[in-house]
Design an enzyme around this catalytic site. Structure first.
Site, mmCIF file in Angstrom:
data_model
loop_
_atom_site.group_PDB
_atom_site.id
_atom_site.type_symbol
_atom_site.label_atom_id
_atom_site.label_comp_id
_atom_site.label_asym_id
_atom_site.label_seq_id
_atom_site.Cartn_x
_atom_site.Cartn_y
_atom_site.Cartn_z
ATOM 1 N N ASN A 82 47.021 37.995 41.351
ATOM 2 C CA ASN A 82 47.860 38.855 40.527
ATOM 3 C C ASN A 82 49.241 38.220 40.391
ATOM 4 O OD1 ASN A 82 46.086 40.969 39.883
ATOM 5 N ND2 ASN A 82 46.567 42.099 41.745
ATOM 6 N N TYR A 102 33.289 41.959 42.954
ATOM 7 C CA TYR A 102 33.457 41.160 41.739
ATOM 8 C C TYR A 102 32.136 40.597 41.221
ATOM 9 C CZ TYR A 102 38.515 41.454 41.379
ATOM 10 O OH TYR A 102 39.794 41.917 41.178
ATOM 11 N N HIS A 134 41.272 45.196 34.404
ATOM 12 C CA HIS A 134 41.625 43.929 33.747
ATOM 13 C C HIS A 134 40.912 43.763 32.405
ATOM 14 C CE1 HIS A 134 43.715 42.470 37.368
ATOM 15 N NE2 HIS A 134 42.714 43.000 38.048
#
Length: 615
Positions: free
Chosen positions: A188, A402, A115
């Protein structure tokens, strides 16, 4: 007490949070003078200034600033240097030059591994239809409840300088700044993904990057991509979406967002249900063909979003929850072989209709891209009371990955940055201290649980013992296997959703991409996988590629997944594992079986879609 946020721009919301920036005199500045202690002397007769706030720096014009070094010393000109005579070497004492070059050398932080190419904007979420019967989170508690939020859209595989109209899934990350803390929905634009086994993720992403030897992308060599897919057939649903019309959205405004993962919603009674989050574009959906995308700049999606907001054409999305009870989750596996913990499966919307909960509108562009888009950090592990993770293994792995990457990429104190900070009504305190660039370091307050200066606590609102159940089992190794049910949804997509034009574009997109694949066996294997979806699709791909594919996956062994459809036992286990010392294939393929939820406080286990029987 009014528990709603007014609909105000993010710049105003940021006034709750102070951030040290450059110090320069502004006559109108009225912020309270900073002091190290209450007894510290205050500047007299203009002898001192004040710490600037983040919002002051963000909104100041160049005309309001004085050119100075990073330590605040004014300089007459930014291009001047100190040297020995007019033609001699430079002087090491020239701090202005050293300061300039040293900072320039460090302007970049590590690029996101995935990303990397993205765009962002700020806006407001408003609850339109409360969900308080199913979820105790304040954000869904009553109609009209609002909170500021930030969204970052992105491609997945490309670098930060890549084309934002690449054929690639789109990241759709949303940070809701609620009264109870930040909730990050890291979604997404597709309801499924390429994998359901978490250890595959780094492998798959590597195939989206440049070749480690040739350093070429898919534009010149797509071998890695098709080799991976041909060995992991559970990816087929996402492949059809990616290579179909939805593979290149017309910018970011005309696409939906999906959690993909299953979460748990908990109400005030402690009852819980499974849920998936959907964000539907109020602008509708639009796509570009592969050929059309070549006519636009590499920053089209960024430009389209930014310019729409600048002219007041604010994009918005309506938000929904799709609900399933624990009993329904067990039944849908037993009867339809749909696994709620499987990121490659979808929940039928006719069976589990969407329930509207709110709408968000993006009404403010970011003022500084680096501060507000490059440094914004989204974590699936950021959840509110009333929103809990399920046992979805890929989601579980993301809960760790993350925040781990943000601590590496931005720094351990990344949540102190204004764009990542919370907007709670209470002052936050904890025992996380120090580390690189610690700004809010909690003053002189104890850095341990002190009885001398005790911290305040709130009562528990969720009984996690009953929400997450009792997992009692031997430790097992697990790897999913491909089964007939994995082709049901992609088959429906191809045969019932795609019209003839869409099918032709799908075949053209895939065969065009395969033209750069140097391993014919990967194409043969892919055609065998396509044949399980539809013989028509396989025939079209054979004609388009000129390659005769294998007849069936029944005669194939996969290195990435067990083959539950294999005709021979020696083809069933992944990578040729014999299974003599156990196997990582399991009968339920990771799904919740009947009786899985015994001992939990699953809501209305005999009901449907979160509604009790008889109502």
């Amino acid at each position: 007490m009014n528990t709603t946020f007014p609909m105000i721009p993010i710049a105003t919301c940021l006034t709750f949070f102070r951030h040290f920036t450059l110090i320069f005199p502004i006559k109108q500045f009225t912020a309270t003078t900073f002091s190290m202690t209450s007894a510290a002397p205050q500047p007299q007769n203009g002898a001192g200034g004040s710490f600037r706030t983040y919002e002051d720096d963000r909104n100041a014009t160049s005309q309001e600033t004085v050119y100075a070094t990073s330590n605040g010393v004014p300089m007459p000109h930014p291009y001047e240097t100190q040297r020995v005579g007019t033609n001699g070497p430079l002087l090491l004492q020239d701090f202005h030059l050293i300061d300039l070059l040293s900072h320039f050398d460090r302007e970049r932080i590590p690029e996101r591994v995935v990303h990397a190419k993205g765009s962002g904007a700020h806006g407001v979420f408003k609850c339109t239809k409360p969900l308080d019967d199913l979820c105790l989170a304040n954000i869904f508690s009553k109609e009209g409840q609002e909170c500021p939020m930030t969204v970052r859209f992105s491609t997945v595989g490309g670098e930060s300088g890549s084309h934002d109209l690449a054929r690639d899934p789109r990241g759709f990350a949303v940070k809701f700044r609620t009264l109870e803390g930040n909730w990050d929905m890291v979604a997404n634009n597709t309801p499924v993904f390429f994998l359901r086994d978490p250890a595959k993720f780094p492998h798959f992403i590597h195939t989206q990057k440049r070749d480690p030897s040739t350093h070429l992308t898919h534009a010149d060599d797509s071998t890695m991509f098709w080799d991976y897919l041909s060995q992991n057939p559970e990816s087929i649903h996402q492949v059809l979406i990616l290579m179909g019309d939805r593979g290149i959205p017309y910018g970011y405004r005309f696409m939906h967002g999906y959690s993909g993962h299953t979460l748990k919603l908990v109400n005030k009674a402690g009852e819980w249900v499974y849920g998936q989050f959907h964000m539907k574009s109020d602008q509708g959906t639009k796509f570009m063909t592969q050929q059309d995308s070549h006519n636009y700049s590499s920053d089209f999606s960024q430009k389209d979003l930014y310019e729409a907001i600048e002219k007041g054409d604010y994009p918005s999305w309506t938000c929904y929850w799709q609900i399933m009870t624990a009993k329904e989750a067990e039944d849908i596996w037993e009867k339809q072989k749909i696994n709620v913990f499987d990121l490659t499966h979808v929940w039928p919307q006719k069976q589990f209709p969407l329930r509207e909960v709110g709408r968000f509108t993006l009404n403010e562009n970011c003022v500084n891209y680096f501060a507000e888009v490059e440094q914004v950090a989204f974590n699936p592990s950021h959840m509110l009371p009333g929103i809990e993770p399920s046992a979805d293994p890929v989601f579980q792995s993301r809960l760790f990955s993350y925040p781990d990457t943000h601590r590496h990429r931005v720094g351990v104190n990344y949540q102190q940055l204004p764009v990542n900070s919370t907007r709670t009504e209470y002052r936050i305190g904890n025992f996380q201290r120090d580390g690189s660039m610690a700004f809010y370091n909690q003053g002189a307050r104890p850095n341990y649980l002190s009885s001398i200066e005790p911290i305040q606590f709130r009562q528990r609102s969720v009984d996690l013992d009953k929400v997450h159940g009792e997992f009692t089992s031997d430790a097992v190794t697990f790897l999913s296997e491909i089964r007939p049910e994995d082709f049901n949804a992609p088959r429906a997509l191809y045969e019932k959703v795609f019209d003839e034009g869409a099918k032709q574009r799908l075949v053209g997109n895939m065969s065009g991409h395969m033209a750069n694949c140097k391993k014919e066996d990967a194409i043969k294997r892919m055609i065998a996988i396509f044949r399980e979806v539809s013989p028509d699709l396989a025939n079209r791909m054979e004609k388009a590629t000129g390659v005769k594919g294998y007849d069936s996956i029944a005669n194939l062994r996969f290195n990435g997944t067990h083959n539950g459809m294999a005709a021979k036992d020696d083809l069933k286990t992944a990578n040729g594992m014999t299974g003599k010392v156990g196997t990582s294939a399991k009968p339920n393929n990771g799904a919740p079986q009947r009786g899985t939820h015994m001992g939990t406080n699953a809501a209305r286990v005999n009901g449907s879609n979160g509604v009790p029987n008889g109502h």
